[in-house]
Design an enzyme around this catalytic site. Structure first.
Site, PDB file in Angstrom:
ATOM      1  N   GLY A 212      -5.163  -2.059   9.704  1.00 20.16           N
ATOM      2  CA  GLY A 212      -4.160  -2.148   8.863  1.00 20.16           C
ATOM      3  C   GLY A 212      -2.615  -2.072   9.323  1.00 20.16           C
ATOM      4  CE  LYS A 230       9.223  -3.029  12.221  1.00 18.94           C
ATOM      5  NZ  LYS A 230       7.949  -2.860  12.794  1.00 18.94           N
TER       6      LYS A 230
HETATM    7  N1  LIG Z   1       1.099  -0.934   6.817  1.00 19.45           N
HETATM    8  C1  LIG Z   1       1.776  -0.427   7.826  1.00 19.45           C
HETATM    9  O1  LIG Z   1       1.624   0.063   8.718  1.00 19.45           O
HETATM   10  C2  LIG Z   1       3.574  -0.367   7.513  1.00 19.45           C
HETATM   11  C3  LIG Z   1       4.278   0.011   8.335  1.00 19.45           C
HETATM   12  C4  LIG Z   1       5.678  -0.074   8.034  1.00 19.45           C
HETATM   13  C5  LIG Z   1       6.003  -0.680   7.081  1.00 19.45           C
HETATM   14  N2  LIG Z   1       5.253  -1.156   6.132  1.00 19.45           N
HETATM   15  C6  LIG Z   1       5.759  -1.879   5.070  1.00 19.45           C
HETATM   16  O2  LIG Z   1       5.342  -1.015   3.769  1.00 19.45           O
HETATM   17  C7  LIG Z   1       5.035  -2.171   2.762  1.00 19.45           C
HETATM   18  C8  LIG Z   1       3.811  -1.882   2.101  1.00 19.45           C
HETATM   19  O3  LIG Z   1       2.793  -2.082   3.227  1.00 19.45           O
HETATM   20  P1  LIG Z   1       1.139  -2.004   2.807  1.00 19.45           P
HETATM   21  O4  LIG Z   1       0.696  -2.143   4.134  1.00 19.45           O
HETATM   22  O5  LIG Z   1       1.128  -0.896   1.877  1.00 19.45           O
HETATM   23  O6  LIG Z   1       1.105  -3.296   1.852  1.00 19.45           O
HETATM   24  P2  LIG Z   1      -0.162  -3.599   1.007  1.00 19.45           P
HETATM   25  O7  LIG Z   1      -1.409  -2.919   1.158  1.00 19.45           O
HETATM   26  O8  LIG Z   1      -0.449  -5.228   0.938  1.00 19.45           O
HETATM   27  O9  LIG Z   1       0.495  -3.213  -0.560  1.00 19.45           O
HETATM   28  C9  LIG Z   1       1.512  -3.848  -1.112  1.00 19.45           C
HETATM   29  C10 LIG Z   1       1.553  -3.342  -2.793  1.00 19.45           C
HETATM   30  O10 LIG Z   1       2.682  -4.126  -3.041  1.00 19.45           O
HETATM   31  C11 LIG Z   1       2.397  -4.586  -4.430  1.00 19.45           C
HETATM   32  N3  LIG Z   1       3.159  -5.553  -4.777  1.00 19.45           N
HETATM   33  C12 LIG Z   1       3.322  -6.848  -4.045  1.00 19.45           C
HETATM   34  N4  LIG Z   1       4.154  -7.538  -4.870  1.00 19.45           N
HETATM   35  C13 LIG Z   1       4.526  -7.010  -5.890  1.00 19.45           C
HETATM   36  C14 LIG Z   1       5.525  -7.164  -6.914  1.00 19.45           C
HETATM   37  N5  LIG Z   1       6.236  -8.116  -7.078  1.00 19.45           N
HETATM   38  N6  LIG Z   1       5.429  -6.074  -7.897  1.00 19.45           N
HETATM   39  C15 LIG Z   1       4.895  -5.050  -8.015  1.00 19.45           C
HETATM   40  N7  LIG Z   1       3.946  -4.753  -6.942  1.00 19.45           N
HETATM   41  C16 LIG Z   1       3.681  -5.861  -5.813  1.00 19.45           C
HETATM   42  C17 LIG Z   1       0.903  -4.915  -4.264  1.00 19.45           C
HETATM   43  O11 LIG Z   1       0.336  -5.075  -5.349  1.00 19.45           O
HETATM   44  P3  LIG Z   1      -1.617  -5.642  -5.477  1.00 19.45           P
HETATM   45  O12 LIG Z   1      -2.339  -4.986  -4.368  1.00 19.45           O
HETATM   46  O13 LIG Z   1      -1.808  -5.459  -6.923  1.00 19.45           O
HETATM   47  O14 LIG Z   1      -1.017  -7.154  -5.146  1.00 19.45           O
HETATM   48  C18 LIG Z   1       0.434  -3.746  -3.536  1.00 19.45           C
HETATM   49  O15 LIG Z   1       0.072  -2.629  -4.051  1.00 19.45           O
HETATM   50  C19 LIG Z   1       5.519  -3.535   3.531  1.00 19.45           C
HETATM   51  O16 LIG Z   1       6.737  -3.968   2.988  1.00 19.45           O
HETATM   52  C20 LIG Z   1       5.221  -3.341   4.808  1.00 19.45           C
HETATM   53  O17 LIG Z   1       5.950  -4.140   5.591  1.00 19.45           O
HETATM   54  C21 LIG Z   1       3.638  -1.174   6.377  1.00 19.45           C
END
Ligand SMILES: NC(=O)c1ccc[n+]([C@@H]2O[C@H](COP(=O)([O-])OP(=O)(O)OC[C@H]3O[C@@H](n4cnc5c(N)ncnc54)[C@H](OP(=O)(O)O)[C@@H]3O)[C@@H](O)[C@H]2O)c1
Length: 352
Positions: A212, A230
């Site tokens: 993940g 970044k």
């Molecule tokens: N994962 C990491 O380790 C990490 C580290 C640092 C930063 N980040 C950042 O944190 C953010 C989230 O990461 P994640 O791993 O949680 O991603 P994720 O598991 O793919 O979750 C993304 C969420 O955003 C929702 N979403 C997408 N487009 C949307 C919209 N237009 N309106 C409302 N909801 C929307 C999705 O809904 P659905 O599921 O219903 O499609 C899902 O709930 C990203 O920007 C990522 O770059 C992540």
């Protein structure tokens, strides 16, 4: 001391947001604020809203079991705008916060930029783990936030919860950042490190996806877009550069051959994706590219998922910060730290 209660609207309820709501529950009394989740909006998993608060951990359990928060057609960009609009009155007192964790779109940072903008205009503070808004529209969003007397914070955009933006903002008053250089993309660092051990590129990348850590679209990592985003965030925050990730000279790691990695390793050096930025007499120089790190380079000591950033300043010389662990907890913590700041500013303990 009474702790302020923040009302949270979660926009996005994926890996980061679900870890975040569990972390809030785990940390409980240790936090300098209490939080009530008043709404969750997703893209395909529906939405739920409850003025008096909802059980966000139960909602996370539900989504992880494959359930939906409501019929999926209920969640739409218009529905999100309506939910934000409906929070305007509650937000007057400055205790309502949008927690934005949707996905990075490197073309233009949307729709997250719109989400942040709508939140600030409705009187919500916004905290975000998404790099997009700060990488594409830092100046405009900070301006909107100042005019609305609200905060827009995004510590999780760079090195997860390790305090990078906060380090400079909160602990180095009056210090000018002249430049920065670091390894800030965990996936590329891990893949190149694994290739030094003889692991194939594809297998190492698959491991990052399984854990993940790689972005949902891993080309964002290996093509250098995540690191470029970044760099844009840091340049916007520290140099007021007004740039986007497209202004960063960018080379990814997809073209790197195992023999290149092994040749560097054979003489004690390490091939890594390095992100850097510096002020010029006019403008800025921003770059993401593979570099051979010679022994003695502080970045050459990093292995696996480790990240580091060295900041060159006028008054403190070079200051470095290292991240040894990068899991969802660190990213979720970034949101907690941003909320603690919102609460402290609201209580008059910190300057906005
Ligand atoms: N994962 C990491 O380790 C990490 C580290 C640092 C930063 N980040 C950042 O944190 C953010 C989230 O990461 P994640 O791993 O949680 O991603 P994720 O598991 O793919 O979750 C993304 C969420 O955003 C929702 N979403 C997408 N487009 C949307 C919209 N237009 N309106 C409302 N909801 C929307 C999705 O809904 P659905 O599921 O219903 O499609 C899902 O709930 C990203 O920007 C990522 O770059 C992540």
């Amino acid at each position: 001391v009474t702790r302020p209660t923040l009302q949270l609207l979660l926009v996005g309820f994926g890996h980061v947001a679900r870890r975040f709501v569990r972390l809030l529950a785990e940390q409980g009394e240790r936090l300098p604020f209490t939080a009530t989740v008043v709404g969750i909006v997703t893209r395909r998993h529906g939405l739920c809203v409850a003025d008096r608060g909802l059980d966000a951990v139960a909602a996370a359990d539900l989504v992880e079991r494959g359930g939906l928060l409501s019929p999926p057609e209920a969640s739409s960009p218009e529905a999100l705008v309506n939910v934000v609009f409906d929070l305007r009155e509650a937000a007057v007192g400055g205790r309502v916060v949008m927690v934005e964790t949707t996905l990075l779109d490197v073309r233009d940072g949307q729709p997250a930029r719109r989400h942040v903008d709508a939140g600030l205009h409705a009187g919500l503070h916004v905290v975000s783990a998404n790099k997009g808004p700060a990488a594409f529209a830092w100046r405009a969003l900070q301006h909107t936030a100042r005019r609305a007397n609200r905060s827009f914070l995004c510590e999780g955009a760079v090195m997860d919860g390790i305090p990078v933006l906060g380090l400079v903002r909160d602990t180095m008053p009056g210090v000018r950042v002249e430049g920065f250089r670091g390894i800030v993309n965990t996936t590329c660092g891990f893949v190149l490190s694994a290739m030094e051990q003889g692991q194939p590129y594809a297998a190492a990348l698959a491991e990052m996806q399984a854990r993940g850590i790689a972005e949902a679209d891993p080309s964002l990592d290996v093509d250098g877009w995540d690191a470029a985003a970044k760099v844009a965030v840091l340049a916007n925050a520290w140099f007021d550069a007004g740039v986007t990730p497209h202004d960063v000279a960018r080379t990814g790691i997809a073209g790197i051959e195992p023999r290149d990695v092994l040749a560097a390793a054979a003489r004690g050096a390490h091939l890594r994706l390095v992100a850097s930025g510096r002020r010029l007499s006019a403008g800025v120089a921003l770059r993401v590219a593979p570099e051979v790190l010679e022994p003695g380079d502080p970045l050459a000591t990093l292995r696996g998922v480790e990240n580091a950033l060295y900041v060159t300043t006028d008054l403190l010389g070079e200051v470095g910060i290292v991240q040894r662990t990068g899991t969802l907890t660190q990213t979720a913590y970034a949101l907690v730290a941003d909320l603690a700041r919102v609460a402290a500013v609201g209580a008059g303990h910190l300057q906005p």
